[in-house]
Design a protein around this motif. Structure first.
Motif, PDB file in Angstrom:
ATOM      1  N   ASN A 153       3.216   2.715   2.594  1.00 22.48           N
ATOM      2  CA  ASN A 153       2.626   2.618   3.921  1.00 22.48           C
ATOM      3  C   ASN A 153       2.958   1.362   4.434  1.00 22.48           C
ATOM      4  O   ASN A 153       3.352   1.246   5.723  1.00 22.48           O
ATOM      5  N   GLU A 154       2.359   0.340   3.943  1.00 27.06           N
ATOM      6  CA  GLU A 154       2.451  -0.916   4.520  1.00 27.06           C
ATOM      7  C   GLU A 154       2.370  -1.950   3.625  1.00 27.06           C
ATOM      8  O   GLU A 154       1.756  -1.783   2.572  1.00 27.06           O
ATOM      9  N   GLU A 192       0.936  -1.133   0.046  1.00 30.15           N
ATOM     10  CA  GLU A 192       0.110  -0.105  -0.069  1.00 30.15           C
ATOM     11  C   GLU A 192       0.774   1.276   0.133  1.00 30.15           C
ATOM     12  O   GLU A 192       1.922   1.351   0.773  1.00 30.15           O
TER      13      GLU A 192
HETATM   14 MG    MG Z   1      -3.726  -0.198   5.366  1.00 27.36          MG
END
Ligand code: MG
Ligand code: ATP
Length: 390
Positions: free
Chosen positions: A269-270, A257
């Motif tokens: 993000n992750e 992400e």
């Molecule tokens: Mg997430």
């Protein structure tokens, strides 16, 4: 090309976790002629209901793990919070993809961020907070920020937005002072994600960039192609996802992400070490879905580049749809027949017995000849379901 280690159709594939991701993996595996076994403690789990074999024990239950191994020629996981110890046990006896070490990195935001840095992938400015001293040492530049538990967060759970130091200290207390990561609050323009699959033979293939809209911390809408991400940005995101899969020595399906900031920068993000909600459109809009990619990476079958054949829009169907009059009113079945009267609508319900607000009950994907048409039909479906426009 196959090699000696290839697990061919006719064999049984095991899955740790019986949620909707496991269910869609089971569907893909069964379509290709595999038998399937699911381990999940819930006797009515979405994947357990459709698998050939369901082992309904806890994830660390020795007998349960032994039963799953006995049934399965290879084993995958559908949710990242499966205890790493269980994957280590399984991995000692059977091919397991993704491997325990890669899953462990994705289970811990601090380790995940360290991997981003190591792989040269830009990420949010952040600090690890595990002690009072680390709390006190947080630089002002990270405030306002978001305090996230390092482990076990999902769908925005385990996160607190903090404006200043006092709020940060209070939030860490509220999170029981477990290890956390504080991230600077970033000015987001867009959220996108990339699903990448890597084989044990270092073949890497990807789905196209997905543009995601979240509501209340939960994915609500995914559009592919991503309407607002430039080709250069999409290339950068795809390159970052491939670099992360390689840096991790990852085998399986990985979703990364990203945030696109208002100044146009891309920030990771992750990661999720599994198929992802934002890749569900690929069942209907791509000639190879993220779940088929998971089957192929697990079994050692060749990876071919997926081709998106239809512009797609996915709407998540949360339990709230069953309660149009509010959570305390009676449950009402959403107007499926009306929605299915629209062209190109593919309804996926996960077989969950009871709806609850915020619970992921299913999704629908609209495919069409053009992105404009897919969006138009998705907006009509959203209106019929009482979902906001996007
Ligand atoms: Mg997430
Ligand atoms: P999931 O696993 O369901 O994707 P999560 O609980 O792991 O969610 P994150 O993806 O970290 O949580 O964050 C959820 C949402 O919160 C993001 O999609 C984004 O909208 C917002 N968010 C998270 N971190 C930041 C940040 N540093 N700056 C601005 N917004 C953020």
């Amino acid at each position: 090309m196959t090699n000696a280690k290839t697990v061919l159709p006719g064999a049984t594939l095991g899955v740790m976790g019986g949620g909707q991701l496991g269910r869609m993996f089971v569907h893909a595996a069964q379509a290709m002629g595999y038998f399937t076994a699911v381990l999940d403690p819930d006797p009515a789990s979405p994947a357990g209901l459709v698998a050939h074999y369901h082992v309904d024990t806890g994830y660390l239950d020795e007998q349960g793990l032994a039963q799953l191994m006995q049934r399965s020629a290879a084993i995958t996981t559908e949710f990242e919070n499966v205890p790493a110890a269980a994957l280590v046990t399984l991995g000692a006896h059977r091919p397991v993809a993704p491997g325990a070490e890669a899953v462990a990195v994705c289970q811990d935001r601090a380790e995940e961020k360290a991997l981003f840095v190591r792989a040269g992938v830009p990420c949010a400015p952040h600090a690890r907070i595990e002690t009072e001293a680390e709390l006190a040492a947080v630089p002002d530049s990270l405030l306002p920020g978001i305090l996230k538990t390092a482990r076990l967060g999902y769908d925005g759970k385990g996160q607190v937005r903090v404006a200043d130091r006092a709020a940060l200290a209070a939030a860490w207390g509220q999170l029981k002072q477990v290890p956390c990561v504080l991230e600077a609050m970033l000015p987001l323009a867009l959220e996108i994600s990339v699903v990448v699959a890597r084989s044990a033979f270092d073949e890497v293939v990807q789905l196209p960039v997905q543009q995601n809209l979240h509501r209340d911390g939960i994915l609500a809408v995914t559009q592919v192609p991503a309407p607002d991400a430039s080709p250069a940005l999409q290339q950068q995101a795809s390159d970052c996802a491939a670099a992360l899969a390689r840096a991790l020595g990852y085998v399986g399906v990985l979703c990364v992400e990203f945030f696109v900031l208002q100044d146009g920068r891309l920030v990771a993000n992750e990661m999720a070490p599994r198929p992802h909600n934002s890749g569900h459109w690929s069942i209907d809009g791509s000639d190879v879905s993220q779940f088929e990619l998971q089957v192929r990476t697990l079994t050692g079958l060749p990876l071919v580049a997926p081709r998106q054949h239809s512009p797609s829009v996915m709407l998540n169907l949360l339990g709230d749809l069953w309660f149009p009059q509010g959570a305390s009113a009676a449950e009402v079945t959403p107007p499926w027949a009306k929605v299915l009267a629209l062209p190109g609508v593919h309804l996926h319900l996960y077989g969950k017995a009871s709806a609850r607000p915020g619970r992921k009950m299913g999704h629908l994907t609209v495919t069409a000849a053009s992105a404009a048409e897919a969006r138009d039909v998705a907006l009509q479906a959203a209106a019929l379901l009482g979902l906001p426009a996007f």
